[in-house]
Design a protein around this motif. Sequence first.
Motif, PDB file in Angstrom:
ATOM      1  N   HIS A   1       0.873  -1.173   0.000  1.00 56.02           N
ATOM      2  CA  HIS A   1       0.000   0.000   0.000  1.00 56.02           C
ATOM      3  C   HIS A   1       0.909   1.221   0.000  1.00 56.02           C
TER       4      HIS A   1
ATOM      5  N   GLN B   1      -3.721  -1.093  -6.479  1.00 60.64           N
ATOM      6  CA  GLN B   1      -5.144  -1.382  -6.554  1.00 60.64           C
ATOM      7  C   GLN B   1      -5.919  -0.081  -6.812  1.00 60.64           C
ATOM      8  N   ARG B   2      -6.863  -0.156  -7.717  1.00 61.92           N
ATOM      9  CA  ARG B   2      -7.660   1.023  -8.056  1.00 61.92           C
ATOM     10  C   ARG B   2      -8.382   1.571  -6.822  1.00 61.92           C
ATOM     11  N   ASP B   3      -8.742   0.686  -5.884  1.00 58.70           N
ATOM     12  CA  ASP B   3      -9.422   1.124  -4.660  1.00 58.70           C
ATOM     13  C   ASP B   3      -8.553   2.088  -3.856  1.00 58.70           C
TER      14      ASP B   3
ATOM     15  N   ASP C   1      -7.593  -4.300 -10.530  1.00 60.04           N
ATOM     16  CA  ASP C   1      -8.749  -4.608  -9.691  1.00 60.04           C
ATOM     17  C   ASP C   1      -8.667  -6.071  -9.284  1.00 60.04           C
TER      18      ASP C   1
ATOM     19  N   SER D   1      -6.882  -9.652  -7.920  1.00 56.60           N
ATOM     20  CA  SER D   1      -5.657 -10.462  -7.869  1.00 56.60           C
ATOM     21  C   SER D   1      -5.201 -10.833  -9.271  1.00 56.60           C
TER      22      SER D   1
ATOM     23  N   LYS E   1      -5.308  -9.351  -3.743  1.00 53.20           N
ATOM     24  CA  LYS E   1      -5.919  -8.221  -3.040  1.00 53.20           C
ATOM     25  C   LYS E   1      -6.231  -8.637  -1.610  1.00 53.20           C
TER      26      LYS E   1
ATOM     27  N   GLY F   1      -7.330  -0.649  -0.380  1.00 52.67           N
ATOM     28  CA  GLY F   1      -6.738  -1.268  -1.560  1.00 52.67           C
ATOM     29  C   GLY F   1      -5.458  -2.017  -1.263  1.00 52.67           C
TER      30      GLY F   1
ATOM     31  N   GLN G   1      -2.675  -4.888  -0.940  1.00 51.20           N
ATOM     32  CA  GLN G   1      -2.366  -6.024  -1.799  1.00 51.20           C
ATOM     33  C   GLN G   1      -1.120  -6.722  -1.265  1.00 51.20           C
TER      34      GLN G   1
END
Length: 366
Positions: free
Chosen positions: A167, A202-204, A237, A239, A250, A257, A259
């Motif tokens: 992250h 991650q897009r999140d 988005d 794994s 993820k 987000g 990972q």
Amino acid sequence: MRMPWHQGDVLDLASVGVRVDSLTDVSAIPGGPGARLTAIRTQAVAFRQEFLGTGTPDSVTTCDLVTLPYPTRFGLFRASRAIAPFLAITNRMLVIRWAESDGTPRVLLFEPSDVELGRYTPYFDKLVERTPDVVSKRVVTEHGTVVGHLSRLGIDPAEVDYLMFDHLHTQDLRRWIGTTTHQADLGGQPKPVFPRAKVIVQRDELAAMADLHPMQRPWYQPGAYRDVSPESFLPIDGSVVFGPGVAVVKTPGHVFGNQSLVLNTSTGVWVSSENVIAAECLTPEFSRMPGIARWAREWGQEIVLNANTIETTVDQYNSIILEKTLADRSQRDSRFAQFFPSSELTAAWTNPGTSPTFAHGAITHR
């Protein structure tokens, strides 16, 4: 604050790897977090079998970056009975190399932190202000730099394809990927150290960084992302399998987000993230640190999470179970999983009661 990836923008970037269909979004499963945990255990077993068949990367090398203090109440959540308010963690970078099916070589750097700029993360910046220089020099040890380690390994920065972090807490990537304008604090407009590398994220997490919650703000440096190009990021988005024996899964919770890196090596499957800070936090019943085993037993917890930001604690717990299920047991001591904390608990004489029962120190695969 408008970020380069504002929620209204569309990021049309190339994809990478192969999406993992066996690890689905469990948030829609009816029945609450307990039902999601059951589903995660089942999915992890299925993905593990698939992943073993992808092969192994060419090499995995571990590079120490910095050892620094971290609050005990964060790193060991509510479990520790150590009197020391701080423990020590060592941040490390993993260098992973593999070849595509057509022979194209790939280089991925996992956790290539710019330690110098990372100090300006709001939490650590305030901590430094309150700490005399003579104390800082005794509790912070810099082991090497990202560029220095790559030089030692004979890797030209222009050869690096991907940068990835579990992250983006504490990360300032301006020197790594360059900027679009002059940077006053850097004395100019830095050219990218890694000119062709994409940051896999991650897009999140990108969406969350566009409008940070007060609980998130102490750990991000959002201003450092204003002038970086969105083309430097490769949002995913879920794994993905990148190559033989190399995947990202993820693992939401620590941040939305989050990972984790998954590697298949000569000693079996490894998982790496900052969801926990010690391998024994996945099997706390074997921990000799004060309070850990007792707390886990009394509260019926099978893990001890790293909780500096409690964004979605239940999801983080479930994500750690995913990591625990994927990882093989250590060949050095089968009580502990081959979970390699990206910030690993490190023994320090200044921090009584926080010496790990077991530490990996490195992943090595050739």
